[in-house]
Design a protein around this motif. Structure first.
Motif, PDB file in Angstrom:
ATOM      1  N   GLU A 170     -86.126-111.389  13.993  1.00 30.92           N
ATOM      2  CA  GLU A 170     -85.586-112.197  15.085  1.00 30.92           C
ATOM      3  C   GLU A 170     -84.189-111.708  15.474  1.00 30.92           C
ATOM      4  O   GLU A 170     -83.837-111.662  16.668  1.00 30.92           O
ATOM      5  CB  GLU A 170     -85.527-113.662  14.649  1.00 30.92           C
ATOM      6  CG  GLU A 170     -84.924-114.612  15.670  1.00 30.92           C
ATOM      7  CD  GLU A 170     -84.736-115.998  15.089  1.00 30.92           C
ATOM      8  OE1 GLU A 170     -83.810-116.688  15.545  1.00 30.92           O
ATOM      9  OE2 GLU A 170     -85.497-116.386  14.182  1.00 30.92           O
ATOM     10  N   GLU A 171     -83.413-111.330  14.479  1.00 31.70           N
ATOM     11  CA  GLU A 171     -82.059-110.854  14.752  1.00 31.70           C
ATOM     12  C   GLU A 171     -82.082-109.521  15.500  1.00 31.70           C
ATOM     13  O   GLU A 171     -81.277-109.288  16.410  1.00 31.70           O
ATOM     14  CB  GLU A 171     -81.280-110.726  13.446  1.00 31.70           C
ATOM     15  CG  GLU A 171     -79.863-110.196  13.588  1.00 31.70           C
ATOM     16  CD  GLU A 171     -78.962-111.085  14.435  1.00 31.70           C
ATOM     17  OE1 GLU A 171     -77.883-110.607  14.833  1.00 31.70           O
ATOM     18  OE2 GLU A 171     -79.333-112.242  14.699  1.00 31.70           O
ATOM     19  N   VAL A 172     -82.992-108.614  15.125  1.00 29.61           N
ATOM     20  CA  VAL A 172     -83.123-107.358  15.861  1.00 29.61           C
ATOM     21  C   VAL A 172     -83.541-107.632  17.293  1.00 29.61           C
ATOM     22  O   VAL A 172     -83.011-107.030  18.241  1.00 29.61           O
ATOM     23  CB  VAL A 172     -84.140-106.426  15.173  1.00 29.61           C
ATOM     24  CG1 VAL A 172     -84.449-105.218  16.063  1.00 29.61           C
ATOM     25  CG2 VAL A 172     -83.607-105.951  13.833  1.00 29.61           C
ATOM     26  N   ASP A 173     -84.474-108.553  17.493  1.00 24.87           N
ATOM     27  CA  ASP A 173     -84.897-108.923  18.850  1.00 24.87           C
ATOM     28  C   ASP A 173     -83.710-109.426  19.670  1.00 24.87           C
ATOM     29  O   ASP A 173     -83.513-109.016  20.821  1.00 24.87           O
ATOM     30  CB  ASP A 173     -85.985-110.000  18.748  1.00 24.87           C
ATOM     31  CG  ASP A 173     -86.351-110.582  20.106  1.00 24.87           C
ATOM     32  OD1 ASP A 173     -86.988-109.867  20.893  1.00 24.87           O
ATOM     33  OD2 ASP A 173     -85.970-111.738  20.368  1.00 24.87           O
ATOM     34  N   GLU A 229     -89.549-107.055  26.090  1.00 24.44           N
ATOM     35  CA  GLU A 229     -89.543-107.920  24.921  1.00 24.44           C
ATOM     36  C   GLU A 229     -89.780-107.059  23.685  1.00 24.44           C
ATOM     37  O   GLU A 229     -90.254-105.912  23.778  1.00 24.44           O
ATOM     38  CB  GLU A 229     -90.621-109.001  25.024  1.00 24.44           C
ATOM     39  CG  GLU A 229     -90.360-110.016  26.132  1.00 24.44           C
ATOM     40  CD  GLU A 229     -91.366-111.155  26.105  1.00 24.44           C
ATOM     41  OE1 GLU A 229     -92.467-110.961  25.537  1.00 24.44           O
ATOM     42  OE2 GLU A 229     -91.045-112.230  26.626  1.00 24.44           O
ATOM     43  N   PHE A 230     -89.480-107.625  22.533  1.00 22.68           N
ATOM     44  CA  PHE A 230     -89.564-106.865  21.291  1.00 22.68           C
ATOM     45  C   PHE A 230     -90.393-107.638  20.274  1.00 22.68           C
ATOM     46  O   PHE A 230     -89.896-108.531  19.586  1.00 22.68           O
ATOM     47  CB  PHE A 230     -88.155-106.578  20.762  1.00 22.68           C
ATOM     48  CG  PHE A 230     -87.313-105.808  21.733  1.00 22.68           C
ATOM     49  CD1 PHE A 230     -87.371-104.426  21.782  1.00 22.68           C
ATOM     50  CD2 PHE A 230     -86.504-106.484  22.643  1.00 22.68           C
ATOM     51  CE1 PHE A 230     -86.620-103.717  22.708  1.00 22.68           C
ATOM     52  CE2 PHE A 230     -85.746-105.785  23.563  1.00 22.68           C
ATOM     53  CZ  PHE A 230     -85.806-104.395  23.598  1.00 22.68           C
ATOM     54  N   GLY A 231     -91.666-107.281  20.214  1.00 21.37           N
ATOM     55  CA  GLY A 231     -92.554-107.892  19.241  1.00 21.37           C
ATOM     56  C   GLY A 231     -92.381-107.240  17.878  1.00 21.37           C
ATOM     57  O   GLY A 231     -91.574-106.332  17.678  1.00 21.37           O
ATOM     58  N   LEU A 290     -88.574 -99.444  16.075  1.00 18.80           N
ATOM     59  CA  LEU A 290     -87.170 -99.162  16.357  1.00 18.80           C
ATOM     60  C   LEU A 290     -86.330 -99.133  15.081  1.00 18.80           C
ATOM     61  O   LEU A 290     -85.400 -98.322  14.953  1.00 18.80           O
ATOM     62  CB  LEU A 290     -86.605-100.204  17.329  1.00 18.80           C
ATOM     63  CG  LEU A 290     -87.208-100.199  18.738  1.00 18.80           C
ATOM     64  CD1 LEU A 290     -86.659-101.372  19.551  1.00 18.80           C
ATOM     65  CD2 LEU A 290     -86.918 -98.883  19.447  1.00 18.80           C
ATOM     66  N   ALA A 291     -86.662-100.004  14.134  1.00 16.33           N
ATOM     67  CA  ALA A 291     -85.906-100.036  12.881  1.00 16.33           C
ATOM     68  C   ALA A 291     -86.031 -98.724  12.124  1.00 16.33           C
ATOM     69  O   ALA A 291     -85.061 -98.232  11.539  1.00 16.33           O
ATOM     70  CB  ALA A 291     -86.383-101.198  12.009  1.00 16.33           C
ATOM     71  N   GLN A 324     -76.904-102.522  10.833  1.00 15.37           N
ATOM     72  CA  GLN A 324     -77.194-103.462   9.752  1.00 15.37           C
ATOM     73  C   GLN A 324     -78.494-104.224   9.994  1.00 15.37           C
ATOM     74  O   GLN A 324     -79.318-104.383   9.080  1.00 15.37           O
ATOM     75  CB  GLN A 324     -76.034-104.443   9.599  1.00 15.37           C
ATOM     76  CG  GLN A 324     -76.132-105.329   8.375  1.00 15.37           C
ATOM     77  CD  GLN A 324     -74.872-106.153   8.185  1.00 15.37           C
ATOM     78  OE1 GLN A 324     -74.723-107.206   8.806  1.00 15.37           O
ATOM     79  NE2 GLN A 324     -73.957-105.669   7.356  1.00 15.37           N
ATOM     80  N   ALA A 325     -78.686-104.695  11.214  1.00 21.56           N
ATOM     81  CA  ALA A 325     -79.916-105.429  11.536  1.00 21.56           C
ATOM     82  C   ALA A 325     -81.146-104.547  11.360  1.00 21.56           C
ATOM     83  O   ALA A 325     -82.177-104.979  10.821  1.00 21.56           O
ATOM     84  CB  ALA A 325     -79.841-105.962  12.967  1.00 21.56           C
ATOM     85  N   MET A 326     -81.050-103.290  11.807  1.00 18.25           N
ATOM     86  CA  MET A 326     -82.170-102.363  11.672  1.00 18.25           C
ATOM     87  C   MET A 326     -82.446-102.052  10.207  1.00 18.25           C
ATOM     88  O   MET A 326     -83.607-101.965   9.780  1.00 18.25           O
ATOM     89  CB  MET A 326     -81.865-101.071  12.428  1.00 18.25           C
ATOM     90  CG  MET A 326     -81.792-101.218  13.932  1.00 18.25           C
ATOM     91  SD  MET A 326     -83.400-101.640  14.663  1.00 18.25           S
ATOM     92  CE  MET A 326     -83.035-101.369  16.399  1.00 18.25           C
TER      93      MET A 326
END
Length: 393
Positions: free
Chosen positions: A29-32, A59-61, A68-69, A96-98
């Motif tokens: 959710e944070e990456v989105d 959008e990022f499912g 992407l990570a 960090q999120a990734m």
């Protein structure tokens, strides 16, 4: 600066949609959330492959986020260039999120699935204990056979452990580890790249992805100056130490392959001369696996906590230390193979190699394969029309 970004593509840059919240865990959710902010700004679009890939999406499912990570190389350039990083209220920190999501993907796609839990406990002490336990087991075996201190054997390892026994033991473990990695990689690929979305990769895409992997293209920070490690200063040493590590590993693998060919195809038995191909390749590889991991370990201890996921550092350091142990014991064994200490050194070296093989599918090694797959998806994807008309490469 707290002004709201102009953003025609989302309702609120700081909040993902309700539908996505229901299916994404907190890290995803944070990456989105952050990708929606970045998709509005696009200042970092030229830094690495992540941002051009991002611009193709509204959008990022889950699959997009996992892709992407693993495409992110954690160079840190975007963090220090971002005007929406802390102390801004958006608190954007893409590396960090990734990294947090990337660690989750290794566990989620692991095979067998139950073994994915090993990623949570794959710290320095666990892997070190495994290496020590295997070494002690081998030492005990030698002691029981009365060959712990056999005297000078002129480097003849097979006088202690028969060749076929070693081939069966290590071949079986390596084959099992390879199978687990292949299945995990296949799971990841099928999740992030459905067949109807990408199809068969073109030759050009495969070559471009291979070049990016072999040169570590995206560890240059997008401008050729390198990564950020302790602060906003750039350094190319992280990229160089990765090269030492990767090519050192490949040289050691080549040494094993050549020695196998010598044994089975040419009928040449070990020990081999110091200037023979297996020994030269193994020596160069061992030196690379000393220089590279030692440098990466120092950089890991000095790395800013904002750069990546601190919780994964035990896993990172465990893998680096294990590579160092394998290379150090291997070089020591080569240097002292004609002495009475050869049997002890052989047992310790084989124990560390066995530990490395066992932990390959459930440790840091997996990141290279997942990242390579993400780079292949990127090179395939960017050759296709951007139907959304959002830009990117």
């Amino acid at each position: 600066m707290t002004a709201q970004l102009p953003n025609p593509r989302m309702h609120d840059p700081a909040k993902p949609t309700l539908e996505l919240i229901q299916v994404l865990n907190l890290e995803e959710e944070e990456v989105d959330r952050q990708m929606r902010i970045c998709n509005s700004c696009r200042y970092c679009e030229g830094f690495c492959a992540v941002f051009p890939a991002m611009t193709r999406r509204l959008e990022f499912g889950k699959a997009d986020i996992h892709y992407l990570a693993n495409l992110c190389h954690n160079c840190g350039a975007c963090l220090h260039a971002c005007q929406y990083a802390q102390p801004h209220e958006f608190a954007v920190n893409v590396p960090q999120a990734m990294a947090k999501v990337r660690g989750q993907t290794y566990a989620e796609y692991a095979w067998p699935s139950l073994f994915g839990r090993l990623y949570r406990h794959n710290g320095t002490y666990v892997v070190s204990a495994l290496a020590v336990a295997l070494s002690l087991f081998l030492l005990l075996t030698l002691f029981m056979n009365g060959t712990l201190l056999p005297g000078r054997l002129a480097g003849n390892f097979y006088a202690i452990f028969p060749h076929n026994t070693l081939a069966l033991m290590f071949g079986s473990v390596f084959a099992a580890a390879s199978l687990a990695l292949i299945i995990a990689l296949r799971r990841f690929w099928r999740s992030v790249s459905p067949a109807d979305a990408l199809g068969k990769p073109a030759k050009g895409a495969v070559l471009e992805a291979s070049s990016a992997v072999l040169t570590l293209k995206y560890l240059d920070g997008g401008h050729g100056q390198g990564c950020n490690n302790t602060d906003d200063r750039y350094t190319l040493w992280r990229r160089r130490f990765h090269h030492f590590t990767f090519y050192g590993f490949m040289l050691c693998f080549a040494a094993t392959a050549v020695a196998t060919g010598y044994h089975y195809l040419l009928g040449l038995q070990a020990p081999y001369a110091l200037l023979s191909a297996p020994v030269l390749l193994g020596t160069l590889g061992g030196i690379g696996l000393i220089v590279g991991p030692a440098g990466l370990l120092v950089m890991n201890f000095r790395r800013s906590p904002e750069q990546g996921d601190v919780a994964q550092r035990p896993m990172d350091r465990a893998f680096i230390l294990l590579l160092l142990l394998v290379s150090a014991t291997g070089l020591a064994l080569l240097g002292l193979r004609d002495t009475a200490a050869m049997a002890i050194l052989l047992a310790i070296h084989l124990g560390t190699v066995m530990a490395l093989f066992i932990t390959l599918p459930y440790g840091k090694f997996a990141h290279g394969l997942f990242r390579s797959a993400a780079l292949l998806k990127f090179t395939i994807e960017k050759r296709r029309p951007d139907n959304l008309g959002l830009g990117g490469e």
